[in-house]
Design an enzyme around this catalytic site. Structure first.
Site, PDB file in Angstrom:
ATOM      1  N   ASN A   9       0.114  -4.908  -8.583  1.00 15.79           N
ATOM      2  CA  ASN A   9       1.231  -5.094  -9.504  1.00 15.79           C
ATOM      3  C   ASN A   9       0.988  -4.399 -10.852  1.00 15.79           C
ATOM      4  O   ASN A   9      -0.001  -4.647 -11.521  1.00 15.79           O
ATOM      5  CB  ASN A   9       1.409  -6.610  -9.728  1.00 15.79           C
ATOM      6  CG  ASN A   9       2.692  -6.929 -10.465  1.00 15.79           C
ATOM      7  OD1 ASN A   9       3.169  -6.135 -11.269  1.00 15.79           O
ATOM      8  ND2 ASN A   9       3.248  -8.081 -10.181  1.00 15.79           N
ATOM      9  N   PRO A  10       1.920  -3.520 -11.263  1.00 16.24           N
ATOM     10  CA  PRO A  10       1.721  -2.782 -12.521  1.00 16.24           C
ATOM     11  C   PRO A  10       1.591  -3.678 -13.745  1.00 16.24           C
ATOM     12  O   PRO A  10       0.917  -3.301 -14.703  1.00 16.24           O
ATOM     13  CB  PRO A  10       2.958  -1.881 -12.616  1.00 16.24           C
ATOM     14  CG  PRO A  10       3.919  -2.375 -11.586  1.00 16.24           C
ATOM     15  CD  PRO A  10       3.141  -3.140 -10.563  1.00 16.24           C
ATOM     16  N   VAL A  11       2.244  -4.874 -13.746  1.00 16.96           N
ATOM     17  CA  VAL A  11       2.107  -5.723 -14.939  1.00 16.96           C
ATOM     18  C   VAL A  11       0.899  -6.657 -14.853  1.00 16.96           C
ATOM     19  O   VAL A  11       0.630  -7.423 -15.756  1.00 16.96           O
ATOM     20  CB  VAL A  11       3.385  -6.545 -15.273  1.00 16.96           C
ATOM     21  CG1 VAL A  11       4.549  -5.634 -15.574  1.00 16.96           C
ATOM     22  CG2 VAL A  11       3.725  -7.533 -14.176  1.00 16.96           C
ATOM     23  N   GLU A  12       0.189  -6.618 -13.736  1.00 18.77           N
ATOM     24  CA  GLU A  12      -1.045  -7.412 -13.673  1.00 18.77           C
ATOM     25  C   GLU A  12      -2.239  -6.448 -13.753  1.00 18.77           C
ATOM     26  O   GLU A  12      -2.540  -5.938 -14.803  1.00 18.77           O
ATOM     27  CB  GLU A  12      -1.039  -8.306 -12.431  1.00 18.77           C
ATOM     28  CG  GLU A  12       0.067  -9.367 -12.598  1.00 18.77           C
ATOM     29  CD  GLU A  12       0.090 -10.414 -11.508  1.00 18.77           C
ATOM     30  OE1 GLU A  12      -0.867 -11.199 -11.451  1.00 18.77           O
ATOM     31  OE2 GLU A  12       1.059 -10.459 -10.744  1.00 18.77           O
ATOM     32  N   MET A  13      -2.857  -6.117 -12.606  1.00 16.66           N
ATOM     33  CA  MET A  13      -3.999  -5.200 -12.707  1.00 16.66           C
ATOM     34  C   MET A  13      -3.602  -3.728 -12.654  1.00 16.66           C
ATOM     35  O   MET A  13      -4.311  -2.862 -13.175  1.00 16.66           O
ATOM     36  CB  MET A  13      -5.010  -5.505 -11.595  1.00 16.66           C
ATOM     37  CG  MET A  13      -5.782  -6.786 -11.831  1.00 16.66           C
ATOM     38  SD  MET A  13      -6.854  -7.192 -10.443  1.00 16.66           S
ATOM     39  CE  MET A  13      -8.063  -5.879 -10.530  1.00 16.66           C
TER      40      MET A  13
END
Ligand code: HEC
Length: 202
Positions: free
Chosen positions: A11-15
């Protein structure tokens, strides 16, 4: 459980990473190489990384709180005050949002339904950009709540008493009678589980 491990890695907004890249990175570390081969015959692979994380996450569930024991029939596991607090937690409506096995963690809800909460974060809106998601936050699980002060997403209060009073007023539009807040706090304290040795020793 395992499917949930992949999500945050990609996920781009997580890792914002990929499992293949994680695998390559871990392979460069001698300690990880050794530790993986100690447990998994084929060493560091994406499947084994996911398996290791899923196994670790299992110990994050901390069971056997006094309240769990009470629910299983041990009538003496929690105090009279905590029992009253549990009934109030239900009758005042806290359970509308904090429910299920983890007493929360199942849904999102607006923070500040009856009164403005002066939140500097827009909550889920930052991710979805939908007007109706402004000031919407995840309803947190209340397990082990006595151990994790300060409270709310911005850590605005440091005591459970303040958190309960705030919730009553802002989320339910109600007030507590004298003693009721203390009873709910006693109930919330009964949600502290037995922290496994492996977590405690770190
Ligand atoms: C309408 C939904 C709703 C109701 C009803 C509600 N809560 Fe909450 N509760 C939330 C949300 C959403 C948050 C997270 C707010 C934040 O992160 O800033 C929260 C946070 C909390 C926290 C802090 C958790 C943490 O990890 O910091 C406690 C304690 C709490 N609630 C207890 C209660 C109690 C006790 C009641 C009943 C008096 C109650 N709540 C009623 C939605 C609700």
């Amino acid at each position: 459980m395992k499917e949930q491990v992949y999500g945050p890695i990609d996920n781009p907004v997580e890792m914002g990473y990929s499992i293949a890249a994680v695998t390559e990175t871990l392979k460069k570390n001698k300690i990880y190489l050794q530790q993986f081969t100690d447990i998994y015959p084929d060493g560091i692979t994406s499947e084994n990384i996911v398996d290791a994380i899923a196994e670790f996450e299992k110990v994050l569930i901390i069971p056997n709180s006094p309240f769990d024991k009470y629910l299983k029939g041990d009538n003496k596991a929690i105090s009279q005050k905590a029992k009253e607090g549990y009934l109030l937690f239900v009758s005042k409506g806290c359970v509308i949002c904090h429910h299920g096995v983890n007493i929360g963690g199942n849904l999102y809800n607006k923070f500040g339904i009856y009164k403005d909460v002066n939140s500097s974060s827009l909550g889920r809106y930052n991710i979805t950009k939908r007007e109706e998601d402004k000031y919407v936050f995840k309803v947190p699980s209340l397990r082990n709540i006595a151990l994790i002060a300060p409270y709310m997403h911005d850590g605005r209060m440091s005591t459970l008493k303040d958190a309960v009073e705030f919730m009553t007023e802002h989320q339910l539009g109600r007030y507590m009678e004298p003693g009721e807040t203390d009873a709910i706090v006693a109930f919330l304290k009964s949600l502290t589980g037995e922290v496994p040795e492996i977590v405690r020793s770190k």
